[in-house]
Design a protein around this motif. Structure first.
Motif, PDB file in Angstrom:
ATOM      1  N   CYS A 112       0.861  -1.181   0.000  1.00 40.99           N
ATOM      2  CA  CYS A 112       0.000   0.000   0.000  1.00 40.99           C
ATOM      3  C   CYS A 112       0.903   1.238   0.000  1.00 40.99           C
ATOM      4  O   CYS A 112       2.119   1.139   0.204  1.00 40.99           O
ATOM      5  N   VAL A 113       0.327   2.403  -0.190  1.00 46.52           N
ATOM      6  CA  VAL A 113       1.109   3.631  -0.270  1.00 46.52           C
ATOM      7  C   VAL A 113       1.906   3.858   1.012  1.00 46.52           C
ATOM      8  O   VAL A 113       3.094   4.187   0.970  1.00 46.52           O
ATOM      9  N   SER A 114       1.279   3.661   2.154  1.00 51.74           N
ATOM     10  CA  SER A 114       1.967   3.891   3.437  1.00 51.74           C
ATOM     11  C   SER A 114       3.167   2.970   3.603  1.00 51.74           C
ATOM     12  O   SER A 114       4.258   3.410   3.979  1.00 51.74           O
ATOM     13  N   CYS A 115       2.975   1.687   3.356  1.00 48.04           N
ATOM     14  CA  CYS A 115       4.075   0.729   3.513  1.00 48.04           C
ATOM     15  C   CYS A 115       5.165   0.949   2.469  1.00 48.04           C
ATOM     16  O   CYS A 115       6.349   0.793   2.769  1.00 48.04           O
ATOM     17  N   THR A 117       5.995   3.831   1.110  1.00 43.67           N
ATOM     18  CA  THR A 117       6.728   5.024   1.542  1.00 43.67           C
ATOM     19  C   THR A 117       7.721   4.666   2.642  1.00 43.67           C
ATOM     20  O   THR A 117       8.893   5.064   2.585  1.00 43.67           O
ATOM     21  N   ALA A 118       7.266   3.918   3.635  1.00 47.01           N
ATOM     22  CA  ALA A 118       8.154   3.501   4.735  1.00 47.01           C
ATOM     23  C   ALA A 118       9.288   2.632   4.211  1.00 47.01           C
ATOM     24  O   ALA A 118      10.452   2.796   4.618  1.00 47.01           O
ATOM     25  N   TYR A 119       8.995   1.735   3.269  1.00 46.38           N
ATOM     26  CA  TYR A 119      10.003   0.854   2.679  1.00 46.38           C
ATOM     27  C   TYR A 119      11.074   1.675   1.956  1.00 46.38           C
ATOM     28  O   TYR A 119      12.271   1.436   2.122  1.00 46.38           O
ATOM     29  N   GLU A 120      10.645   2.649   1.173  1.00 45.17           N
ATOM     30  CA  GLU A 120      11.596   3.476   0.429  1.00 45.17           C
ATOM     31  C   GLU A 120      12.429   4.343   1.361  1.00 45.17           C
ATOM     32  O   GLU A 120      13.634   4.518   1.138  1.00 45.17           O
ATOM     33  N   GLN A 121      11.826   4.885   2.399  1.00 44.79           N
ATOM     34  CA  GLN A 121      12.580   5.693   3.355  1.00 44.79           C
ATOM     35  C   GLN A 121      13.618   4.834   4.077  1.00 44.79           C
ATOM     36  O   GLN A 121      14.741   5.279   4.306  1.00 44.79           O
ATOM     37  N   HIS A 122      13.246   3.614   4.407  1.00 44.05           N
ATOM     38  CA  HIS A 122      14.187   2.700   5.072  1.00 44.05           C
ATOM     39  C   HIS A 122      15.363   2.372   4.146  1.00 44.05           C
ATOM     40  O   HIS A 122      16.509   2.330   4.595  1.00 44.05           O
ATOM     41  N   ARG A 123      15.076   2.160   2.871  1.00 44.54           N
ATOM     42  CA  ARG A 123      16.142   1.864   1.905  1.00 44.54           C
ATOM     43  C   ARG A 123      17.097   3.025   1.762  1.00 44.54           C
ATOM     44  O   ARG A 123      18.312   2.838   1.642  1.00 44.54           O
ATOM     45  N   VAL A 124      16.581   4.251   1.765  1.00 44.28           N
ATOM     46  CA  VAL A 124      17.423   5.448   1.613  1.00 44.28           C
ATOM     47  C   VAL A 124      18.341   5.586   2.822  1.00 44.28           C
ATOM     48  O   VAL A 124      19.523   5.904   2.675  1.00 44.28           O
ATOM     49  N   THR A 125      17.816   5.349   4.013  1.00 40.97           N
ATOM     50  CA  THR A 125      18.637   5.515   5.208  1.00 40.97           C
ATOM     51  C   THR A 125      19.699   4.434   5.335  1.00 40.97           C
ATOM     52  O   THR A 125      20.713   4.637   5.996  1.00 40.97           O
TER      53      THR A 125
END
Length: 127
Positions: A112-115, A117-125
């Motif tokens: 889903c959009v929320s998950c 977004t969280a997945y992509e932010q985690h990958r960036v960090t």
């Protein structure tokens, strides 16, 4: 709970299969030389350095495009497996339904959009 109707699921499955066929054709045809299916074009020793650099840049671009197509193909195969398992349309992160509009835009979407977004932010960090 998955909220897709049979007709929606059928349409999405059809789109996944069509795109899979397109990608396989491209990978075997357009990029076949990258996998050794046909010999690459060889530049002779008399080739101009600009021609060699241009060829190298073109080859790098084609390799990146082939990698992108291969990644999309893998995502499609996973989505088709989720359909077979009866889990398609449910977010792999939270289990909530993925909106039909999101699935129409990218039928291989697994989150889903929320998950997502969280997945992509985690990958960036992590990088």
């Amino acid at each position: 709970m998955i909220t897709l109707s049979c007709s929606e699921l059928g349409l999405l499955q059809h789109r996944l299969c069509e795109r899979r066929h397109e990608l396989l054709a491209a990978l075997h045809g357009e990029y076949g030389d990258l996998a050794g299916a046909r010999p690459p074009e060889v530049l002779g020793p008399e080739s101009h350095p600009d021609e060699t650099a241009s060829r190298k840049a073109r080859d790098e671009l084609r390799t990146a495009l082939a990698r992108h197509d291969f990644d999309e193909l893998q995502q499609i195969d996973v989505a088709l497996a989720r359909i077979d398992a009866g889990r398609y349309g449910a977010c792999v992160g939270c289990g909530d339904p993925i909106g039909y509009e999101r699935l129409v835009a990218a039928p291989y979407t697994a989150r889903c959009v929320s998950c997502q977004t969280a997945y992509e932010q985690h990958r960036v960090t992590r990088q």
